[in-house]
Design a protein around this motif. Sequence first.
Motif: not given
Length: 281
Positions: A48, A69, A73, A84, A86, A109, A247
């Motif tokens: 995250t 974000t 990505q 990855r 978040e 989350h 998560l």
Amino acid sequence: MELSKWWVMTRVDLHLHLLPGVDDGAPDEATALEHAARMAADGVHVATVTPHVGSPFFDTVVEEIAERTSALQRALDREGIALRVEAGGEIYPGAAVGLSARQLDVIAHGPSNARWVLAEVPFAGVDAAFADSLAEIRAKGFGIVIAHPERATGLLTDGGLARLRPALQDGAVLQVNACSLLGRQGPEAQDAARRLIRARLAYIIASDGHPGTRSHTLAAGEPAALQAGASSAQVVQLTQANPRFLLRHGLPRVDTPLPLRADGLRHARAAARRLRPGVRG
Ligand SMILES: [Fe+2]
């Protein structure tokens, strides 16, 4: 990015200032990508991004975090970096009072019935006002991961941990910094971090990495946790299984029955079992 091949065996970092140009973390995209490549090389493939939110020192706009974000990505994917990310945030002590439930949800989350946010402790020490701010977050419907409690002055020597007890009884869990275990945040923080690990009060370790100034990754926390007295199985829980669990299944309130469907209830019960104080290992 195809996540499945990394999801089962990956370190998961839930506290990281990777988002470029928003706070005292990565100053630009190039620095963020350089750090991300280091993370991937160290076996950290899920994270995250948690810019400071509500801090008087930074003007992070909560509503921009999701798109920023996504842009990060896209850059990671373009560069072929196996990470990855978040959208998240690190709530400044007391700032939650000024954040709406909608804003908290942007940086939260977990599934809809067990959303949680990351809230940092006051460095001056856990006081009644901070305990009240945690209760405020809870009242708005979110579980809490308490960031680096070991950095709060007097946590273990002046009643700080006791003042966190209501939040912990309400289902909050503790996140210890890898850099505290490494001794980079002073001897008191290091001692407290090691004791939280040994006593199995910490639920996860995170890097709190600041690309450009704190370049370590979550992987550095593992030998430090072993040195603190954790078993190798406990270390896997702290850096892989438990953050992954947060998560995927979130952080449900543990003391109040929730109006959940059968499947959700099973999730909540499984979460409560896993989220009892300390970690097995
Ligand atoms: Fe942080």
